[in-house]
Design an enzyme around this catalytic site. Structure first.
Site, PDB file in Angstrom:
ATOM      1  N   THR A 100       0.839  -1.188   0.000  1.00  0.00           N
ATOM      2  CA  THR A 100       0.000   0.000   0.000  1.00  0.00           C
ATOM      3  C   THR A 100       0.881   1.246   0.000  1.00  0.00           C
ATOM      4  O   THR A 100       1.764   1.375   0.837  1.00  0.00           O
ATOM      5  CB  THR A 100      -0.896   0.018   1.256  1.00  0.00           C
ATOM      6  OG1 THR A 100      -1.664  -1.174   1.288  1.00  0.00           O
ATOM      7  CG2 THR A 100      -1.816   1.204   1.248  1.00  0.00           C
ATOM      8  N   ALA A 125       6.751  -1.570  -0.082  1.00  0.00           N
ATOM      9  CA  ALA A 125       7.204  -1.468  -1.475  1.00  0.00           C
ATOM     10  C   ALA A 125       6.162  -0.757  -2.318  1.00  0.00           C
ATOM     11  O   ALA A 125       5.036  -1.251  -2.445  1.00  0.00           O
ATOM     12  CB  ALA A 125       7.481  -2.855  -2.043  1.00  0.00           C
ATOM     13  N   ASN A 127       6.125  -0.724  -5.368  1.00  0.00           N
ATOM     14  CA  ASN A 127       5.861  -1.624  -6.492  1.00  0.00           C
ATOM     15  C   ASN A 127       6.599  -2.937  -6.249  1.00  0.00           C
ATOM     16  O   ASN A 127       7.784  -2.929  -5.919  1.00  0.00           O
ATOM     17  CB  ASN A 127       6.335  -0.982  -7.806  1.00  0.00           C
ATOM     18  CG  ASN A 127       5.714  -1.629  -9.022  1.00  0.00           C
ATOM     19  OD1 ASN A 127       5.662  -2.843  -9.134  1.00  0.00           O
ATOM     20  ND2 ASN A 127       5.236  -0.812  -9.944  1.00  0.00           N
ATOM     21  N   HIS A 155      -2.343   4.357 -14.371  1.00  0.00           N
ATOM     22  CA  HIS A 155      -2.956   3.309 -13.559  1.00  0.00           C
ATOM     23  C   HIS A 155      -4.462   3.256 -13.799  1.00  0.00           C
ATOM     24  O   HIS A 155      -5.051   4.170 -14.385  1.00  0.00           O
ATOM     25  CB  HIS A 155      -2.697   3.564 -12.068  1.00  0.00           C
ATOM     26  CG  HIS A 155      -1.300   3.225 -11.635  1.00  0.00           C
ATOM     27  ND1 HIS A 155      -0.240   4.072 -11.856  1.00  0.00           N
ATOM     28  CD2 HIS A 155      -0.798   2.131 -11.001  1.00  0.00           C
ATOM     29  CE1 HIS A 155       0.862   3.520 -11.365  1.00  0.00           C
ATOM     30  NE2 HIS A 155       0.549   2.343 -10.848  1.00  0.00           N
ATOM     31  N   HIS A 156      -5.072   2.193 -13.291  1.00  0.00           N
ATOM     32  CA  HIS A 156      -6.525   2.020 -13.354  1.00  0.00           C
ATOM     33  C   HIS A 156      -7.214   3.157 -12.605  1.00  0.00           C
ATOM     34  O   HIS A 156      -6.620   3.810 -11.725  1.00  0.00           O
ATOM     35  CB  HIS A 156      -6.916   0.668 -12.757  1.00  0.00           C
ATOM     36  CG  HIS A 156      -6.413   0.465 -11.362  1.00  0.00           C
ATOM     37  ND1 HIS A 156      -7.110   0.859 -10.242  1.00  0.00           N
ATOM     38  CD2 HIS A 156      -5.249  -0.073 -10.902  1.00  0.00           C
ATOM     39  CE1 HIS A 156      -6.426   0.564  -9.156  1.00  0.00           C
ATOM     40  NE2 HIS A 156      -5.283   0.000  -9.523  1.00  0.00           N
ATOM     41  N   LYS A 159      -7.469   3.674  -8.520  1.00  0.00           N
ATOM     42  CA  LYS A 159      -6.317   3.979  -7.667  1.00  0.00           C
ATOM     43  C   LYS A 159      -6.574   5.288  -6.926  1.00  0.00           C
ATOM     44  O   LYS A 159      -7.014   6.277  -7.521  1.00  0.00           O
ATOM     45  CB  LYS A 159      -5.043   4.074  -8.506  1.00  0.00           C
ATOM     46  CG  LYS A 159      -3.773   4.267  -7.677  1.00  0.00           C
ATOM     47  CD  LYS A 159      -2.534   4.103  -8.530  1.00  0.00           C
ATOM     48  CE  LYS A 159      -1.268   4.332  -7.721  1.00  0.00           C
ATOM     49  NZ  LYS A 159      -1.150   3.399  -6.587  1.00  0.00           N
ATOM     50  N   THR A 166       5.195   4.460  -6.945  1.00  0.00           N
ATOM     51  CA  THR A 166       6.311   4.103  -7.826  1.00  0.00           C
ATOM     52  C   THR A 166       6.911   5.343  -8.471  1.00  0.00           C
ATOM     53  O   THR A 166       8.138   5.486  -8.552  1.00  0.00           O
ATOM     54  CB  THR A 166       5.839   3.129  -8.924  1.00  0.00           C
ATOM     55  OG1 THR A 166       5.333   1.949  -8.299  1.00  0.00           O
ATOM     56  CG2 THR A 166       6.971   2.756  -9.863  1.00  0.00           C
TER      57      THR A 166
END
Length: 266
Positions: A100, A125, A127, A155-156, A159, A166
């Site tokens: 997350t 992380a 990503n 991104h979708h 989000k 990232t």
């Protein structure tokens, strides 16, 4: 055997994580955290079947962490919930692996302090895709030679955060090699606010949100008479699972917070 709790099992990332844990011989799924369906078994839900899905569902994370003997929490929820789960897991001696994004610098410092006090690891992380990590490393290296760069992340449309974690992490890595500078014409003016994207130490970050996308990023460097473009595309959420798997193994041997998968890859 590493005992794992997964938060957010019904989401697309969560379902992929459940499958990954069930398929890994050295991992065992022992419970899931879900905002509803508490008291049921995961195998009661549509899309989950088999003996390995016969694990309890908890809505209350404190009850889950107190009741279930677990080594690792994989959290794939939202920034707000992820922060709560991460702090609570550490307080119960459970090592978080968090996908997350949206943690603030203050949040990360609190987590660093807590991991040091507890002597256990935590991995956050932005990503988990190995290709995306390589893209970030390559971008950091390219920044030694190209001072002008823009980041385009796609991104979708579900989000929540923009720019993506990232993209921000990529910009931070680039900034370690790049001298801060304002890019574009000195008299440049946006006729529509936001047209040039977010400003990170003079480099620009642009966010696109559309249905049909999953996770994609371009890092475009410009120089005299040339450009260099680095791009990574995730077409399936399974692309993130190799990184999650490595993180679960690695976090068992850590005693501190690691932010960014690039810090645990050779």
């Amino acid at each position: 055997m590493i005992n794992v709790i997964i938060a957010g099992p019904r989401g697309k990332m969560g379902r992929a994580a459940v499958q990954m844990v069930q398929e890994a011989e050295r991992f065992q799924l022992v419970a899931v955290l879900d905002r509803k369906n508490g008291g049921k078994r995961l195998s009661d839900l549509e899309g989950f079947s088999g003996e390995k899905s016969d694990v309890p569902i908890y809505e209350d994370h404190e009850e889950c962490f107190k009741t279930v003997k677990a080594d690792v929490l994989i959290d794939l929820t939202t920034p707000e919930v992820g922060r709560i789960h991460t702090l609570a897991a550490l307080s119960h001696g459970i090592r978080p692996v968090v996908g997350t994004t949206g943690f603030s610098d203050e949040d990360l410092e609190d987590l660093r302090t807590m991991t040091r006090e507890k002597g256990i690891g935590c991995i956050i992380a932005p990503n988990f895709a190995i290709g995306a990590i390589l893209m970030m490393k390559f971008a950091q290296n390219a920044a030694k030679y190209f001072g002008d760069v823009e980041i385009l992340e796609m991104h979708h449309d579900q989000k929540l955060d923009a720019p993506s974690g990232t993209a921000i992490k990529t910009a931070q890595l680039i900034s370690e090699e790049r001298t801060e500078k304002k890019q574009g014409h000195l008299k440049e003016k946006e006729t529509i606010e936001g047209a040039r994207g977010a400003d990170f130490e003079g480099m620009r970050i642009h966010s696109i949100r559309l249905p049909g996308l999953i996770a994609h990023q371009e890092v475009i460097f410009g120089g005299e008479g040339q450009t260099l473009t680095l791009r990574h595309d995730s077409y399936d959420r399974k692309s993130f699972m190799s990184g999650v798997r490595v993180s679960v193994d690695t976090v068992m041997n850590l005693d501190h917070l690691v932010y960014g998968l690039e810090n645990i890859l050779d």
